[in-house]
Write a protein that holds these residues in place. Structure first.
Motif, mmCIF file in Angstrom:
data_model
loop_
_atom_site.group_PDB
_atom_site.id
_atom_site.type_symbol
_atom_site.label_atom_id
_atom_site.label_comp_id
_atom_site.label_asym_id
_atom_site.label_seq_id
_atom_site.Cartn_x
_atom_site.Cartn_y
_atom_site.Cartn_z
ATOM 1 N N GLY A 132 0.684 -1.167 -0.002
ATOM 2 C CA GLY A 132 -0.142 0.015 -0.092
ATOM 3 C C GLY A 132 0.716 1.204 -0.105
ATOM 4 O O GLY A 132 1.924 1.350 -0.638
ATOM 5 N N ASP A 133 0.000 2.281 0.454
ATOM 6 C CA ASP A 133 0.848 3.639 0.679
ATOM 7 C C ASP A 133 1.933 3.619 1.415
ATOM 8 O O ASP A 133 1.998 3.321 2.558
ATOM 9 N N MET A 134 2.801 4.798 0.850
ATOM 10 C CA MET A 134 4.114 4.948 1.936
ATOM 11 C C MET A 134 3.349 5.806 3.057
ATOM 12 O O MET A 134 2.476 6.628 2.807
ATOM 13 N N ASP A 135 3.731 5.840 4.319
ATOM 14 C CA ASP A 135 3.666 6.744 5.395
ATOM 15 C C ASP A 135 4.806 7.186 6.432
ATOM 16 O O ASP A 135 5.840 6.731 5.847
ATOM 17 N N ILE A 136 4.548 7.896 7.113
ATOM 18 C CA ILE A 136 5.800 8.499 7.724
ATOM 19 C C ILE A 136 6.552 7.697 8.525
ATOM 20 O O ILE A 136 7.604 7.581 8.527
ATOM 21 N N ALA A 137 5.800 6.638 9.084
ATOM 22 C CA ALA A 137 6.493 5.583 9.860
ATOM 23 C C ALA A 137 7.349 4.824 9.312
ATOM 24 O O ALA A 137 8.550 4.514 9.290
ATOM 25 N N ALA A 138 6.980 4.384 7.878
ATOM 26 C CA ALA A 138 7.687 3.672 6.957
ATOM 27 C C ALA A 138 8.771 4.342 6.424
ATOM 28 O O ALA A 138 9.967 4.038 6.193
ATOM 29 N N SER A 139 8.701 5.715 6.228
ATOM 30 C CA SER A 139 9.905 6.456 5.658
ATOM 31 C C SER A 139 11.230 6.468 6.823
ATOM 32 O O SER A 139 12.083 7.009 6.193
ATOM 33 N N LYS A 140 10.852 6.230 7.952
ATOM 34 C CA LYS A 140 11.809 6.223 8.731
ATOM 35 C C LYS A 140 12.569 4.767 9.009
ATOM 36 O O LYS A 140 13.317 4.690 10.142
ATOM 37 N N THR A 141 12.457 3.758 8.165
ATOM 38 C CA THR A 141 12.786 2.600 8.230
ATOM 39 C C THR A 141 13.975 2.079 7.123
ATOM 40 O O THR A 141 14.010 1.126 6.623
ATOM 41 N N GLY A 142 14.393 3.275 6.262
ATOM 42 C CA GLY A 142 15.151 2.992 5.234
ATOM 43 C C GLY A 142 16.750 2.552 5.667
ATOM 44 O O GLY A 142 17.304 2.783 6.518
ATOM 45 N N LEU A 143 17.105 1.483 4.834
ATOM 46 C CA LEU A 143 18.353 0.837 5.137
ATOM 47 C C LEU A 143 19.484 2.026 4.780
ATOM 48 O O LEU A 143 19.329 2.500 3.651
ATOM 49 N N GLY A 144 20.584 1.672 5.602
ATOM 50 C CA GLY A 144 21.676 2.797 5.142
ATOM 51 C C GLY A 144 21.442 4.390 5.418
ATOM 52 O O GLY A 144 22.129 5.022 4.892
ATOM 53 N N GLY A 193 2.909 1.988 -9.672
ATOM 54 C CA GLY A 193 2.382 2.139 -8.612
ATOM 55 C C GLY A 193 0.968 3.075 -8.488
ATOM 56 O O GLY A 193 0.032 3.053 -7.585
ATOM 57 N N LEU A 194 0.723 4.236 -9.515
ATOM 58 C CA LEU A 194 -0.179 4.955 -9.501
ATOM 59 C C LEU A 194 -1.284 4.608 -10.749
ATOM 60 O O LEU A 194 -2.438 4.300 -10.387
ATOM 61 N N LYS A 195 -0.875 4.804 -11.900
ATOM 62 C CA LYS A 195 -1.454 4.336 -13.007
ATOM 63 C C LYS A 195 -0.628 3.451 -13.914
ATOM 64 O O LYS A 195 0.345 3.648 -14.518
ATOM 65 N N PRO A 196 -0.925 2.131 -13.767
ATOM 66 C CA PRO A 196 -0.362 0.825 -14.248
ATOM 67 C C PRO A 196 0.107 1.211 -15.682
ATOM 68 O O PRO A 196 -0.835 1.533 -16.562
ATOM 69 N N LEU A 197 1.417 0.942 -16.046
ATOM 70 C CA LEU A 197 1.708 1.131 -17.617
ATOM 71 C C LEU A 197 0.835 -0.067 -18.201
ATOM 72 O O LEU A 197 0.782 -1.263 -17.851
ATOM 73 N N LYS A 198 0.623 0.352 -19.511
ATOM 74 C CA LYS A 198 -0.170 -0.603 -20.318
ATOM 75 C C LYS A 198 0.584 -0.797 -21.746
ATOM 76 O O LYS A 198 1.142 -0.090 -21.997
ATOM 77 N N LYS A 199 0.286 -1.711 -22.335
ATOM 78 C CA LYS A 199 0.781 -2.146 -23.709
ATOM 79 C C LYS A 199 0.664 -1.103 -24.646
ATOM 80 O O LYS A 199 -0.561 -0.740 -24.557
#
Length: 346
Positions: free
Chosen positions: A103-115, A161-167
């Motif tokens: 699903g969507d990115m949120d603030i909590a997940a944004s603080k879990t980046g490796l490196g 992620g937003l509008k899936p690419l189509k053939k």
């Protein structure tokens, strides 16, 4: 194999010292917790992000000091007592934001980046939550797999992620960096048309070999956005723009995009100070979207597609070892690379 007690790693000691703040040191091999896996890391790769964190230019959360680098792949050598997803011997790659599962990115997940917030992959062994790694594509080696973690997943999220690419749709990619090359490969695998920009005839040939339908030299054609638009059916524009240049390219991205198209903003290699008014999105009737890598669910979908189409990342010809990782940073900063920079770890 027996697991050693100590290992080598690169630690970012601060965001104000440049590469002097990148220290090669001995460290203990961590022990996995109940829900963690211990991975013997065998491949890594660099991103522009890795270059700017020690220089104090990174706009997302940091928790320094931290082991450098987000991109890693290797073999599971131990599992916690409650781990059910993995077993010893499994080949895995890391998830960039460990907390971004779906699903969507949120603030909590944004603080879990490796490196950046969590210890990264420029080391011989690392512990990760069992949900913080994914199965390696069976057609790739360790350094190829590592290169997917940030650049590959960012491209996938931009296109799906937003509008899936189509053939049959049209995509603009900018330059020959990792994100843009992945976007070109993913778009061609989907049956889309790709207009790529670059600055040299040599790079143009490489882009054509990867399947680009049209290549525009942006140094020779400063209004390349309008040129790209004219190449599309009816001159309507492209459905997706992979925007990595920032201030220097955004005006042209607006010129190239179709009504209801998506400009995915991924980088600011040409500067971060905007030259365009945000209200341009109204007159162009388009969506401008910031992309911050992607979720584990997207990572797994991308890896499946890579296996299905036997896609291989474009890797630079120069291979660095863990010990020489700082030289890899300097090599990338000097823009000597094409595609992703491979770092082998033993």
């Amino acid at each position: 194999m027996s697991i050693p007690k100590t290992q080598k790693q690169w630690l970012i000691t601060g965001a104000d010292k440049g590469l002097d703040g990148l220290v090669y040191q001995d460290a203990p091999v961590p022990t996995p917790g109940d829900h963690e896996v211990l991975v013997h890391l065998l491949g890594a790769s660099l991103n522009y992000r890795d270059l700017i964190i020690p220089r104090g230019m990174y706009p997302f959360p940091l928790n320094l000091p931290v082991v450098a680098c987000s991109d890693g792949a290797g073999e599971v050598v131990a599992v916690g007592s409650k781990v059910t997803k993995w077993k010893k011997g499994d080949k895995v790659l890391t998830l960039f934001n460990q907390g971004h599962q779906r699903g969507d990115m949120d603030i909590a997940a944004s603080k879990t980046g490796l490196g950046g917030c969590f210890d990264g992959t420029l080391r011989q062994y690392g512990t990760f939550a069992e949900t913080g790694v994914a199965k390696m594509p069976s057609n790739l080696n360790y350094v190829e797999s590592a290169s997917l973690v940030c650049a590959g997943l960012t491209s996938w999220n931009a296109l799906y992620g937003l509008k899936p690419l189509k053939k049959g749709q049209w995509v603009v990619t900018q330059g020959t960096g990792g994100v843009s090359l992945f976007a070109l490969q993913f778009a061609k695998a989907a049956g889309a048309h790709v207009i790529a920009t670059t600055s040299t005839a040599e790079k143009a040939e490489m882009l054509k070999k990867l399947g680009a339908d049209h290549v525009i030299n942006y140094r020779e054609d400063v209004n390349w956005g309008e040129t790209a638009r004219k190449l599309t059916p009816g001159g309507e524009g492209v459905e997706h723009v992979i925007e990595v240049g920032g201030a220097d390219t955004f005006t042209q991205s607006l010129s190239a995009v179709k009504m209801e198209g998506v400009i995915s903003v991924i980088g600011f290699l040409g500067g971060a100070a905007p030259k365009d008014n945000i209200l341009e999105t109204l007159s162009r009737v388009c969506t401008v979207r910031g992309v911050y890598v992607g979720s584990r669910e997207q990572l797994e979908a991308m890896c499946a597609e890579i296996e299905k189409h036997d896609i291989h990342p474009v890797m630079d010809k120069t291979v660095f070892t863990l010990e020489k990782a700082k030289e890899a940073y300097e090599y990338m900063w000097a823009k000597k690379h094409t595609g992703k920079i491979p770092i082998t770890i033993e």
